[in-house]
Scaffold this motif. Structure first.
Motif: not given
Length: 828
Positions: A221, A223-226, A246-248, A267-268, A271, A274
């Protein structure tokens, strides 16, 4: 991270399917068929950062693996994973006489014979599941005290062949303990990496050969951007706690502004972007394995029974025959992936369009000089595509699939020198006219050469024909070591009227070159073929042999064919199953092997009958009958399906083997109408042989193979009609040639002069040496009002696809100026 899948090559006359999977920091290859290396050169792609190669089946898609491994090692890739069917270790082990690299480590992962689906490769970039489609096979038990590899069980044989491969590739981290354990585990087996005919590997089982391997490629998966602004708005404090997001991971921290004074942030909430990684599926499936594919549960999560699949697949590449693709059950299976999946069909009947375009354009420019000497490679648009669903299309070279971010497939632009070749006769005529228009200096040099040649032909018209003048030499591969965009590796076909065809050496890709040169006439070439000669064990001279033998059988040609080669070639063919599968025993028996060692002093017929010349003294060769494969053991192996060709012992100097070899040699002399056959030892790195064939009609053909200047070759070749001699390097690189066991241009021509050869054809040029030397052009001699043939040899430079009637060799000296223009730029 972004990644793409590119169609490096697709099924065609000279290529197989190969997919180039690329990340910024990693490369992967799916399929390593013949001409894989040359395809990379053609498309200007690099295998640096290559981590793994995935092989499709036990019968195809791996003919380019051995050459690729050696080139990769020389390019600095020290470790590589190879994943493939159950006999992958055995396949590599059959090449142990010529494919060895001390600085490289190969991590083998043959798929399991028992498991239908398993993880076979995992890295930070991809995880690959293999789905094995394998026909059933009875379980075989090994001997309690095996003396030969053919008596090992499948598990024991796997250990033995893995030990061989680990000893072939001894780079850092290779597990030499496997080799040592294997040496002492099996009584009687002491030399794992020796190409020793006392310990032949058994054939891979029919089930292993028929195994197809499909691959499911997944990425983690993404990772999105913080989003710093969102985190600040939510009151997320600075520091390591943000790293958890950032690690979910969800976080909890004190915040007086919310009830309970504790805020939980997921996280969502901060973030952006991703999402799930993308999935690629590669289907390799024969008609025989279709039912197994349709019943496999490994693809269940990707198929939509009702609504959408639980895991969407971005792209599926189908490497299947048309009989599978057009099967209604298969089409329903394809549709079950849902409308959002892209399907790309690698159609085996898709096209005969030119793939190696630089070489074809070069042939077209040469064709302007003389269309009979320089024919254009065979090409045709191929058959129309079969029915395609709305979300499917035929895969073609340069198709690129952006896997992440996911986008539709597109056709990438060709680089400047990979220009599309004409697809029909009209386009070909237009291309020829454009070349004259855009390159007026070359066109003028062509016209001048043709005018000079016509004038010279008038003077030569009164020369009396001589034996062998109508011999035609077709140079299919004229480069050395590795293929380039202009020159493939060694292969030469010689057509001798009254005798038939002879092939000298068969480097990787030789089958494709034969198909391109002879087109629909290839079956007739096979029917006329009488002899194949392999000069030595360097890979660029023999890796294409089994493919040619298999294609000859596939064309229905089962007539007698003599194979003269070093004994490790016979051992390698004996241990290789796929070229023999489905071939009648009578056809296999018609491939008659003779060792180069038996002919190194020459064979001649006596006045009464073809018989053994007095020169070879076999009686002095020490014999060790207890170490030989017994006739009884061979019969048992054949009955058990562990051995087919050769059906008789062809190794060593056992009296019965000697008698059979003498009988076969007498038959060869008779069938080819020869007065002598000779394979003199020549001077190269390792054992190497030349070939001398003398016909009862008075002609003599000499082939050098790879060699430094050789007195033995000169002695054996005296009075040659034509000498085909390697000329790897220029005269200014004599020291380099000496060190590498090769000849320069001048040395090759001097060999021809000393043996009194009438014609000399130079080949095996270094891929980094494109210069065209000035050719000597001996003039006809006028004496007493009569015109006589020149005293010295007439010399020609060879090019891929060139077909030269030897009596026309004089024409080549007129082509020097236009050829220098054509090759003004160094080859890549």
């Amino acid at each position: 991270p972004a990644w793409t899948v590119r169609a490096l090559s697709v099924p065609g006359p000279d290529t197989e399917l190969s997919l180039f999977v690329s990340f910024d920091d990693a490369r992967f290859l799916f399929g390593a068929g013949e001409a894989m290396q040359r395809s990379l050169v053609q498309k200007r792609l690099s295998l640096r950062k290559l981590q793994a190669v995935f092989l499709p089946s036990g019968r195809s898609g791996r003919g380019g693996l051995a050459g690729g491994l050696m080139t990769l090692s020389d390019a600095g890739i020290k470790r590589l994973a190879i994943i493939g069917p159950p006999d992958t270790a055995q396949h590599l082990a059959t090449l142990r006489a010529s494919v060895v690299r001390d600085s490289q480590t190969v991590d083998l992962k043959p798929v399991s014979r028992e498991l239908s689906s398993e993880v076979v490769f995992s890295s930070p970039r991809i995880t690959v599941h293999a789905v094995t489609l394998r026909p059933p096979q009875a379980v075989e038990q090994g001997s309690a005290n095996p003396q030969r590899p053919s008596e090992l069980s499948e598990a024991e044989l796997s250990r033995w062949t893995t030990a061989i491969v680990n000893d072939m590739f001894r780079g850092p981290g290779s597990d030499q303990t496997i080799k040592d354990e294997a040496r002492f585990s099996f009584n009687g087996l002491y030399r794992p990496t020796s190409a020793d005919d006392r310990y032949p590997l058994p054939l891979a089982s029919d089930a292993d050969v028929a195994t197809d391997v499909c691959y499911i490629v997944r990425t983690p998966d993404v990772r999105g951007k913080f989003d710093v602004a969102k985190a600040k708005a939510l009151g997320v404090p600075n520091g390591p706690i943000r790293g958890k997001l950032t690690r979910g991971e969800s976080i909890e921290f004190e915040d007086p502004s919310v009830p309970g004074v504790k805020r939980i942030v997921h996280p969502e909430q901060c973030i952006g972007g991703g999402g799930p990684g993308s999935t690629l599926v590669v289907i390799n499936c024969s008609v025989e394995n279709l039912e197994r594919l349709l019943l496999s549960t490994a693809f269940g999560e990707f198929r939509a029974v009702e609504g959408k699949p639980s895991v969407p697949v971005h792209s599926v590449v189908h490497a299947v025959p048309r009989a599978v693709w057009m099967d209604e059950r298969y089409q329903a299976w394809v549709a079950s992936f849902g409308p959002s999946t892209q399907h790309l069909y690698a159609d085996p009947e898709g096209t005969r369009e030119i793939y190696f375009r630089n070489s074809a354009w070069n042939a077209l420019q040469l064709n302007m000089l003389d269309s009979s000497i320089f024919p254009i490679p065979d090409f045709a648009p191929g058959s129309p595509p079969p029915h395609m669903p709305a979300n499917a299309q035929r895969l073609v070279p340069n198709h690129v699939v952006p896997m992440y971010p996911p986008k539709p497939v597109f056709l990438t632009e060709d680089h400047m020198k990979d220009t599309l070749f004409p697809a029909d006769k009209t386009e070909l005529a237009e291309a020829r006219a454009a070349l004259r228009r855009n390159h007026p200096e070359y066109a003028a040099a062509v016209d001048a050469a043709q005018a000079a040649m016509a004038a010279d032909a008038d003077r030569r018209a009164c020369l009396s024909p001589r034996p062998g003048d109508d011999i035609v030499v077709t140079t299919l591969g004229t480069g050395s070591a590795i293929p380039s965009i202009f020159r493939n590796v060694s292969c030469t076909h010689v057509d001798i009227p009254g005798t038939g065809g002879v092939i000298f050496d068969t480097g990787e890709g030789s089958l494709g070159q034969l198909r391109r040169r002879f087109g629909d006439g290839l079956k007739q070439v096979y029917e006329d073929l009488r002899l194949i000669f392999i000069s030595h064990m360097h890979a660029d001279h023999h890796l294409g042999l089994a493919q040619i033998l298999k294609d000859r059988f596939d064309n229905g040609v089962h007539s007698k064919l003599y194979l003269v080669a070093p004994y490790p070639i016979a051992l390698q063919l004996e241990e290789t199953a796929w070229w023999q599968q489905g071939v009648p025993r009578e056809a296999l028996e018609n491939v008659v092997y003779l060792s180069t060692n038996r002919l190194k002093s020459g064979w001649v017929p006596d006045e009464r009958e073809f018989s053994l010349s007095a020169r070879p003294d076999w009686s002095s060769v020490p014999r060790h009958p207890e170490q030989l494969v017994t006739e009884e053991g061979m019969v048992a192996d054949v009955a058990a399906g562990k051995r087919k060709w050769p059906f008789e012992n062809v190794f060593r100097f056992h009296p019965a083997t000697n008698a059979r070899a003498a009988e076969h040699t007498r038959a060869l002399l008779r069938d080819l109408r020869l007065s002598e056959i000779w394979t003199p030892n020549v001077t190269h790195r390792g054992a190497a042989w030349g070939m001398v064939l003398s016909g009862v009609d008075g002609w003599k053909v000499v082939y050098s193979g790879d060699t430094k200047p050789s007195e033995a070759l000169v002695d054996a070749g005296r009075g040659a009609t034509v000498l085909i001699h390697e000329a790897t390097l220029g005269d200014d690189e004599a020291e380099d040639a000496e060190a590498k066991g090769h000849s320069t241009f001048g040395q090759a021509i001097e060999a021809g002069r000393r043996m009194g050869a009438r014609y000399v054809i130079l080949n095996h040029f270094s891929q980094r040496y494109p210069k065209i030397p000035k050719l000597p052009a001996p003039e006809p001699v006028e004496e007493g009002g009569e015109v006589h043939a020149p005293a010295g040899p007439t010399v020609a430079i060879s090019f891929d696809f060139m077909s030269l009637r030897v009596a026309d060799t004089w024409k080549m000296s007129h082509f020097t100026e236009p050829l220098n223009m054509l090759y003004a730029e160094a080859e890549e």
